[in-house]
Structure formats: structure tokens, C-alpha cells
Design a protein around this motif. Structure first.
Motif, mmCIF file in Angstrom:
data_model
loop_
_atom_site.group_PDB
_atom_site.id
_atom_site.type_symbol
_atom_site.label_atom_id
_atom_site.label_comp_id
_atom_site.label_asym_id
_atom_site.label_seq_id
_atom_site.Cartn_x
_atom_site.Cartn_y
_atom_site.Cartn_z
ATOM 1 N N LYS A 64 28.250 42.099 17.532
ATOM 2 C CA LYS A 64 28.056 43.488 17.941
ATOM 3 C C LYS A 64 27.530 43.579 19.374
ATOM 4 N N TYR A 102 29.560 45.003 22.666
ATOM 5 C CA TYR A 102 28.933 46.061 23.453
ATOM 6 C C TYR A 102 28.844 45.660 24.926
ATOM 7 N N ASN A 115 32.192 45.793 26.591
ATOM 8 C CA ASN A 115 32.588 47.168 26.876
ATOM 9 C C ASN A 115 31.810 47.752 28.054
ATOM 10 N N ARG A 142 20.998 41.594 27.621
ATOM 11 C CA ARG A 142 21.423 41.076 26.313
ATOM 12 C C ARG A 142 20.195 40.714 25.477
ATOM 13 N N ASP A 151 21.399 48.368 16.681
ATOM 14 C CA ASP A 151 22.814 48.125 16.477
ATOM 15 C C ASP A 151 23.600 48.873 17.546
ATOM 16 N N PRO A 152 24.187 48.159 18.523
ATOM 17 C CA PRO A 152 24.920 48.838 19.583
ATOM 18 C C PRO A 152 26.255 49.399 19.120
ATOM 19 N N THR A 183 30.026 48.683 16.859
ATOM 20 C CA THR A 183 31.166 47.805 17.042
ATOM 21 C C THR A 183 32.331 48.349 16.253
#
Length: 167
Positions: A104, A108, A111, A148, A157-158, A160
């Protein structure tokens, strides 16, 4: 056939597939017939086959087809399931990958990189190896490593893409 039980390796393989899909959609989506299509030139398909034979089937699957976010997600998830789930990895591994915090966070971070570099990437075509090299260079920066670490430390929770790999 011996199948791997390494979640770490499965995360890496799944990430590469998702990144490859992003690359395909970035460079090869065209508007036609009131929809979005993926059209990959033959010479690019040949280069993919040479450089990334394991990803060529995904490129072939989506080439000359209508695309949107839902179809893309379905294609990627089906490809991940067919190529990795029960084939390369034990069938219990892939469901754990998509719930894995490393996966996840890495999706992230990728992206974020994509959004930050979109204008540069849009200036001229870059093959998938070029994307990976550029991403790896950016990814090795201290600021990115610190960011990170904060994401991992916070346990937030970023988000996904979701894949249901159960048959």
C-alpha cells in the motif's frame, strides 16, 4: 513445481505489474469512437517482449481495447491472479499482498512520484525501463525515504487499488 511463499517478492512483482499498467495508460491511451482505447505501436510491443517478456502478455491483453479505470483494474487484477496466484506463489500469498502495508505504501509513493513528474514524463515518450530508472532515482532520495518512513510509522492506510484474487 515449487511455489514461493515470499510475501516480499510477491509485493515486488505485483508492484511492477501495477506500475507497468500505469505506464501503458500514460503513454498509449487515445480517444476514439467516443471512448478511451489503448493502442500500443508494434515496435513498442516488440521492445516490451524483449525487455519484459513476463509483462508482454498484459500489454497484448489490453492493446486495441477500450479502457477506463474499472476495466484497467479488472485487467491488472486478473493478470496478477493468473500470473502470480497459484503459479509463482502459493495461493495464500496474493491475498496477503493486497492487505500488506508495504504494498500500500509503495503504491502510494509511486502515485505521488507519478503526479509530481507527470509534466516531465509527458514531454517525451520514455520506455518502461526509463520510467523505472527515473522512479528508482527519485525513490532513493533522502526526502522520499523519510516520507516513506513516516507513512509506515503512522500506520495510516494510504489506500490502494483493491483486487479480489479469490476464484
Amino acid at each position: 513445481m515449487i511455489r514461493s511463499v515470499s510475501i516480499k517478492n510477491a509485493v515486488k512483482d505485483a508492484l511492477e505489474i501495477f506500475q507497468f499498467d500505469q505506464w501503458l495508460r500514460f503513454y498509449f491511451v487515445v480517444e476514439k469512437n467516443d471512448g478511451l482505447w489503448i493502442e500500443i505501436p508494434e515496435e513498442v510491443l516488440d521492445q516490451i517482449h524483449e525487455d519484459h517478456p513476463e509483462l508482454h502478455r498484459l500489454a497484448d491483453l489490453v492493446n486495441n481495447a477500450v479502457t477506463d479505470y474499472k476495466r484497467s483494474q479488472e485487467n491488472v487484477c486478473a493478470y496478477v491472479g493468473a500470473r502470480l496466484d497459484g503459479q509463482k506463489y502459493e495461493s495464500t500469498i496474493l491475498p496477503q499482498v493486497f492487505d500488506n502495508s508495504t504494498f500500500k505504501v509503495e503504491m502510494y509513493i509511486f502515485n505521488v512520484w507519478l503526479k509530481m513528474h507527470e509534466q516531465h514524463l509527458d514531454e517525451e515518450y520514455m520506455n518502461f525501463n526509463g520510467w523505472l530508472e527515473m522512479y528508482d532515482g527519485w525513490n532513493s532520495l533522502d526526502e522520499v525515504k523519510e516520507y516513506r518512513a513516516k507513512l509506515v510509522e503512522s500506520g495510516t492506510d494510504p489506500g490502494t487499488p483493491a483486487c479480489n484474487t479469490k476464484q
